[in-house]
Write a protein that holds these residues in place. Structure first.
Motif, mmCIF file in Angstrom:
data_model
loop_
_atom_site.group_PDB
_atom_site.id
_atom_site.type_symbol
_atom_site.label_atom_id
_atom_site.label_comp_id
_atom_site.label_asym_id
_atom_site.label_seq_id
_atom_site.Cartn_x
_atom_site.Cartn_y
_atom_site.Cartn_z
ATOM 1 N N ALA A 1 0.813 -1.222 0.000
ATOM 2 C CA ALA A 1 0.000 0.000 0.000
ATOM 3 C C ALA A 1 0.845 1.270 0.000
ATOM 4 O O ALA A 1 0.459 2.284 -0.582
ATOM 5 N N ASP A 2 2.026 1.225 0.641
ATOM 6 C CA ASP A 2 2.798 2.466 0.754
ATOM 7 C C ASP A 2 3.635 2.787 -0.488
ATOM 8 O O ASP A 2 4.330 3.797 -0.520
ATOM 9 N N LEU A 3 3.559 1.966 -1.524
ATOM 10 C CA LEU A 3 4.358 2.245 -2.733
ATOM 11 C C LEU A 3 3.658 3.219 -3.685
ATOM 12 O O LEU A 3 4.254 3.657 -4.666
ATOM 13 N N GLY A 4 2.404 3.522 -3.424
ATOM 14 C CA GLY A 4 1.692 4.485 -4.274
ATOM 15 C C GLY A 4 1.451 3.983 -5.691
ATOM 16 O O GLY A 4 1.394 4.773 -6.633
ATOM 17 N N LEU A 5 1.309 2.675 -5.855
ATOM 18 C CA LEU A 5 1.080 2.108 -7.188
ATOM 19 C C LEU A 5 -0.367 2.271 -7.617
ATOM 20 O O LEU A 5 -1.261 2.393 -6.781
ATOM 21 N N ARG A 6 -0.588 2.252 -8.927
ATOM 22 C CA ARG A 6 -1.950 2.191 -9.453
ATOM 23 C C ARG A 6 -2.227 0.745 -9.837
ATOM 24 O O ARG A 6 -1.517 0.162 -10.665
ATOM 25 N N TRP A 7 -3.271 0.177 -9.238
ATOM 26 C CA TRP A 7 -3.630 -1.219 -9.465
ATOM 27 C C TRP A 7 -4.704 -1.299 -10.542
ATOM 28 O O TRP A 7 -5.772 -0.697 -10.403
ATOM 29 N N HIS A 8 -4.396 -2.046 -11.599
ATOM 30 C CA HIS A 8 -5.333 -2.232 -12.711
ATOM 31 C C HIS A 8 -5.881 -3.641 -12.635
ATOM 32 O O HIS A 8 -5.116 -4.619 -12.720
ATOM 33 N N TYR A 9 -7.177 -3.760 -12.482
ATOM 34 C CA TYR A 9 -7.788 -5.083 -12.440
ATOM 35 C C TYR A 9 -8.159 -5.471 -13.873
ATOM 36 O O TYR A 9 -8.959 -4.787 -14.518
ATOM 37 N N ILE A 10 -7.557 -6.579 -14.359
ATOM 38 C CA ILE A 10 -7.706 -6.920 -15.783
ATOM 39 C C ILE A 10 -8.379 -8.263 -16.012
ATOM 40 O O ILE A 10 -8.491 -8.702 -17.158
ATOM 41 N N GLY A 11 -8.809 -8.934 -14.935
ATOM 42 C CA GLY A 11 -9.393 -10.267 -15.094
ATOM 43 C C GLY A 11 -10.898 -10.248 -14.948
ATOM 44 O O GLY A 11 -11.496 -9.206 -14.664
ATOM 45 N N GLN A 12 -11.509 -11.406 -15.145
ATOM 46 C CA GLN A 12 -12.953 -11.527 -14.911
ATOM 47 C C GLN A 12 -13.235 -11.157 -13.464
ATOM 48 O O GLN A 12 -12.518 -11.606 -12.571
ATOM 49 N N LEU A 13 -14.259 -10.366 -13.260
ATOM 50 C CA LEU A 13 -14.581 -9.941 -11.894
ATOM 51 C C LEU A 13 -15.981 -10.430 -11.529
ATOM 52 O O LEU A 13 -16.957 -10.118 -12.210
ATOM 53 N N GLN A 14 -16.049 -11.204 -10.442
ATOM 54 C CA GLN A 14 -17.357 -11.672 -9.974
ATOM 55 C C GLN A 14 -18.137 -10.496 -9.392
ATOM 56 O O GLN A 14 -17.569 -9.660 -8.692
ATOM 57 N N THR A 15 -19.426 -10.494 -9.655
ATOM 58 C CA THR A 15 -20.276 -9.411 -9.162
ATOM 59 C C THR A 15 -20.140 -9.260 -7.645
ATOM 60 O O THR A 15 -20.035 -8.149 -7.127
ATOM 61 N N LYS A 16 -20.100 -10.385 -6.943
ATOM 62 C CA LYS A 16 -20.059 -10.293 -5.481
ATOM 63 C C LYS A 16 -18.712 -9.804 -4.941
ATOM 64 O O LYS A 16 -18.607 -9.468 -3.769
ATOM 65 N N LYS A 17 -17.681 -9.774 -5.782
ATOM 66 C CA LYS A 17 -16.375 -9.255 -5.350
ATOM 67 C C LYS A 17 -16.152 -7.806 -5.786
ATOM 68 O O LYS A 17 -15.119 -7.209 -5.478
ATOM 69 N N ALA A 18 -17.107 -7.263 -6.515
ATOM 70 C CA ALA A 18 -16.881 -5.961 -7.153
ATOM 71 C C ALA A 18 -16.624 -4.847 -6.132
ATOM 72 O O ALA A 18 -15.704 -4.045 -6.299
ATOM 73 N N ARG A 19 -17.414 -4.828 -5.071
ATOM 74 C CA ARG A 19 -17.245 -3.753 -4.082
ATOM 75 C C ARG A 19 -15.892 -3.833 -3.398
ATOM 76 O O ARG A 19 -15.275 -2.822 -3.076
#
Ligand SMILES: *Cc1c(COP(=O)(O)O)cnc(C)c1O
Length: 235
Positions: free
Chosen positions: A78-96
């Motif tokens: 968390a302290d590296l200040g990276l931008r995380w790009h989610y590129i895989g299939q995302l389950q609806t229940k994990k979206a939040r």
């Protein structure tokens, strides 16, 4: 910033430089400015220590395709200040949950996922890419091209999301030339701009086809193994 290879990952800095050079060359060949592209280093299955090493080498954008793995790495780093790009299939229940660490989600492929993300608690809207399927195989991931406008309009109505553009994975080389698939993607991007003039981004291009993707206008390159080396087997 030091250019020495971070401990434990021999060749990482050289491979990163080679890809950066390849991107610059492909941009020049296409009459484009390399500054208009974002290199996302895909780090799926690799340990968090590799991501730290990449951060030392100046990488700011990383891509992950599994929620739990991404969540753990994002928390640890968390302290590296990276931008995380989610590129895989995302389950609806994990979206939040994904919305808590993801700066961008490249795999918006259905309205129910947009609805779930609409309820996410965010301080700034998440960059959203509508993923389109460039193949005839519905199992390949991504919305059918005929659903593009409807899905885009849904994203536009969603305050927790900021529609950036399109995402696609080229068909396998034996199925079709990446060049013609990317040409189709370029046409879809034009269609998208008619309903969303600001959604000009195109997330396309991986290790084996990023030069073709750049020629076709890709702005967000998702490159893994050319930089990280071969991926370990998934757990
Ligand atoms: C793994 C992955 C990439 C990167 O693939 P490489 O061939 O290693 O560059 C890009 N996009 C998506 C969606 C992926 O899952």
């Amino acid at each position: 910033m030091s250019n020495a290879a971070p401990a434990g990952f021999p060749g990482l800095g050289e491979r990163l430089e080679r890809v950066r050079g390849g991107i610059a060359d492909a941009c020049r060949a296409a009459g484009r400015d390399p500054e208009d592209t974002t290199l996302i280093v895909v780090t799926k299955f690799h340990p968090a220590s590799l991501i730290s090493a990449l951060a030392e080498l100046g990488v700011r954008d990383v891509g992950e395709n599994r929620h739990q793995e991404a969540q753990e790495k994002a928390a640890e780093l968390a302290d590296l200040g990276l931008r995380w790009h989610y590129i895989g299939q995302l389950q609806t229940k994990k979206a939040r949950q994904a919305a808590r660490y993801a700066h961008a989600i490249h795999s918006i492929d259905r309205e129910r996922l947009v609805d779930a993300l609409a309820t996410a608690e965010v301080t700034t809207p998440i960059d959203a890419f509508v993923q389109v399927n460039l193949t005839d195989d519905p199992g390949r991931g991504g919305a059918a091209p005929e659903d593009l406008e409807r899905l885009a309009e849904r994203v536009l109505e969603t305050p927790t999301l900021r529609l950036r553009g399109l995402m696609a994975v080229a068909p396998l080389p034996e199925e079709e030339e990446a060049v013609s698939a990317f040409a189709r993607l370029h046409g879809l991007a034009e269609r998208l701009r008619r309903v969303a003039p600001e959604a000009t981004a195109i997330s396309a291009g991986m290790t084996h086809d990023y030069r073709e993707a750049i020629a076709a206008g890709a702005t967000h390159l998702r490159i893994g193994s050319a930089i990280t080396g071969n991926r370990p087997a998934p757990e």
